[in-house]
Design a protein around this motif. Structure first.
Motif, short mmCIF file in Angstrom:
data_model
loop_
_atom_site.label_atom_id
_atom_site.label_comp_id
_atom_site.label_asym_id
_atom_site.label_seq_id
_atom_site.Cartn_x
_atom_site.Cartn_y
_atom_site.Cartn_z
N LEU A 53 33.37 42.21 30.85
CA LEU A 53 33.75 41.43 32.03
C LEU A 53 34.29 40.06 31.61
CD1 LEU A 53 30.84 42.21 34.54
CD2 LEU A 53 33.16 43.11 34.56
N ALA B 168 26.29 41.13 34.92
CA ALA B 168 26.72 39.88 35.54
C ALA B 168 25.72 39.51 36.63
CB ALA B 168 28.12 40.03 36.13
N THR C 122 27.94 45.16 30.17
CA THR C 122 27.79 43.79 30.68
C THR C 122 26.91 43.80 31.92
OG1 THR C 122 30.04 43.30 29.93
CG2 THR C 122 29.01 41.70 31.41
N ALA D 110 26.87 31.38 37.61
CA ALA D 110 26.88 32.78 37.20
C ALA D 110 26.65 32.88 35.70
CB ALA D 110 28.20 33.44 37.57
N CYS D 111 26.21 34.04 35.29
CA CYS D 111 26.10 34.28 33.86
C CYS D 111 26.47 35.74 33.58
CB CYS D 111 24.69 33.97 33.34
SG CYS D 111 23.39 35.03 34.01
N PHE D 112 26.99 35.96 32.37
CA PHE D 112 27.43 37.28 31.94
C PHE D 112 26.74 37.57 30.61
CE2 PHE D 112 30.60 35.42 34.61
CZ PHE D 112 31.07 36.47 35.41
N TRP E 220 24.63 36.57 39.70
CA TRP E 220 24.92 35.41 40.53
C TRP E 220 23.64 34.91 41.22
CZ3 TRP E 220 28.14 39.55 39.96
CH2 TRP E 220 29.44 39.31 39.54
N GLU F 299 36.51 38.30 34.23
CA GLU F 299 35.77 37.67 35.32
C GLU F 299 35.07 36.42 34.82
OE1 GLU F 299 33.39 40.02 37.88
OE2 GLU F 299 34.63 41.81 37.68
N ALA F 300 34.54 36.47 33.60
CA ALA F 300 33.89 35.29 33.03
C ALA F 300 34.88 34.15 32.87
CB ALA F 300 33.27 35.65 31.69
N THR G 142 35.32 32.47 36.13
CA THR G 142 34.14 31.65 36.43
C THR G 142 34.21 30.32 35.70
OG1 THR G 142 32.76 33.58 36.82
CG2 THR G 142 31.63 31.55 36.25
N ARG H 262 25.34 42.80 38.86
CA ARG H 262 26.31 43.87 38.67
C ARG H 262 26.27 44.31 37.21
NH1 ARG H 262 32.85 43.17 38.63
NH2 ARG H 262 33.40 45.34 38.23
#
Length: 442
Positions: free
Chosen positions: A18, A125, A123, A104-106, A127, A21-22, A25, A12
């Motif tokens: 983000l 993102a 950003t 996950a990583c951002f 998964w 959201e991070a 996570t 995404r």
């Protein structure tokens, strides 16, 4: 427990931060967390890690006096993270911004600072397990190159930057002054460029108008002479003035001298009274421009350019024609071709009839219709034949005055007089017992 993206979403990309959201996570992950952020300040950096369920959190950041003296990064924040058992690692050539868990990583442009919530950030993102593993492996290699940040280092940095903080404040203010000066200079350049463009456009427009007016004068010369020969009232001098209405709102008008009443006229030794708040047809003979100005005792304002007559019809070509719309041409560049158009309907067919107003008649210029049958073609051809009774009926309806309910309908006096310099002479003319105004230059 871990946060997973919807099955159909593995990547995404957004033009925003983000970090929220991070944060979710991080709080829900059972694995190791790695955060790379060159700058760390305030509550945001601390809150990102606040809900982590494990002490296995590594933060990569820079540790340079310049960053702390300028306020780009915070020693207080580093100390708070250390007190919670977070592993702080120094990597001074760090520029990447990454938040990574096993799931996950951002990767983006945002640091863990308050600016990340208001700046324009980007950003990506992920998964996808392959992408997450690759990012995690790269972060592991960076951790191997880094060195720990200790509380003693923080204390020494706090002491070392004391003389730099004030100097950085002065430098920041001086830099802001330079930015403002450059911005002001650019705004001034743009202003001067805009003024130059507007002047050039105005001069270009004036040349077009002058050429169009000259052509219109040539085309309407005979009509102008015919109008001047009609029975006429005495003339009243008008000037273009900017005045205020009863509500204090300024507007432009053609204003009569003090004491002059534009609703009362002498014509052939007869007193002619016109009705206030009615619109009477007005023609500017030298250009052929027509308008329905709003009549007041001392002024003419807002020249009407369109009319939808109610249940109005005329007879001609052995047919009855319903008049749906009358439009007065205000385009100076086409006034030499036509100055009034009638939207007519006959037996279910609509026709656009463009005409030239004449003191004694109307002359057809062109007739167009969207109907494709032969009868429509025959009617269109008949319209351009200048049927005497049809044209006279249209002219009489055009000249007939009508009441207006709002003086905001139409074009302003300066627009109507575009290209013609005043002052003006206004008179009342009579054609076949119907009266209309004539506006001539003094």
């Amino acid at each position: 427990m871990s946060i997973e993206a919807p099955p159909e979403v593995k990547l995404r990309a957004v033009l925003t931060s983000l970090v929220e959201e991070a944060k979710s996570t991080i709080s829900e992950s059972d694995g190791a967390i790695v955060i790379a952020s060159p700058y760390l300040t305030g509550e945001l950096a601390e809150s990102i890690i606040a809900d982590a369920t494990t002490a296995n959190v590594t933060v990569l950041t820079t540790f340079r006096a310049e960053n702390f003296a300028s306020g780009a990064s915070s020693l207080t924040t580093l100390e708070a993270l250390l007190s919670r058992g977070i592993s702080l690692r120094r990597l001074d050539d760090l520029h990447a911004k990454v938040i990574a868990s096993p799931d996950a990583c951002f990767v983006g442009s945002h640091n863990l600072t308050l600016g990340a919530l208001s700046n324009k950030e980007a950003t990506l993102a992920a998964w996808d397990s392959t992408t997450v593993s690759a990012i995690s492996a790269a972060l592991a290699s960076w951790i191997a190159l880094s060195s720990p940040i200790t509380l003693q280092m923080i204390r020494e940095m706090e002491e070392g930057i004391v003389p730099l903080v004030a100097r950085y404040g002065e430098l920041r203010a001086a830099a802001a002054d330079v930015d403002l000066a450059i911005q002001a200079a650019e705004i001034d350049r743009q202003r001067r460029a805009r003024i130059r463009r507007e002047r050039e456009q105005r001069e270009h427009r004036q040349k077009i108008i002058a050429k169009a007016i000259q052509k219109a004068r040539e085309v309407h010369a005979n009509s102008s002479r015919a109008i001047q020969s009609l029975p006429s009232s005495t003339r009243v001098w008008l000037s273009l003035q900017r005045v205020e209405n009863a509500s204090g709102i300024p507007h432009w008008t053609l204003l009569a001298p003090t004491g002059q009443n534009l609703t009362t006229w002498w014509m052939d030794e007869d007193l002619v009274r016109l009705t206030k708040r009615h619109r009477y047809l007005l023609i500017m003979p030298e250009t052929g421009r027509l308008g329905w100005p709003a009549l007041n005792k001392t002024r003419l304002t807002m020249f009407g350019t369109g009319l939808s007559p109610q249940n109005t019809s005329v007879t001609g070509l052995r047919q009855s024609w319903s008049i749906k719309e009358i439009t007065l041409n205000q385009n100076i560049e086409t006034l030499s071709s036509w100055n009034v158009a009638f939207d007519l309907e006959c037996k279910g067919r609509r026709f656009d009839l463009k005409m030239l107003f004449d003191a004694r008649d109307l002359k057809a210029v062109s007739a167009a219709t969207k109907a494709t049958d032969s009868f429509a073609d025959q009617l269109a051809s008949g319209l351009t034949s200048n049927d005497r009774w049809l044209n006279r009926g249209l002219r009489d309806i055009l000249i007939d005055p009508f009441r207006y309910k709002s003086n905001s309908i139409g074009v302003s006096a300066p627009q109507f007089c575009e290209g013609i310099s005043g002052p003006f002479w206004l008179s009342l003319k009579k054609a076949s017992y119907r009266k209309f105004f004539c506006l001539e230059t003094a």
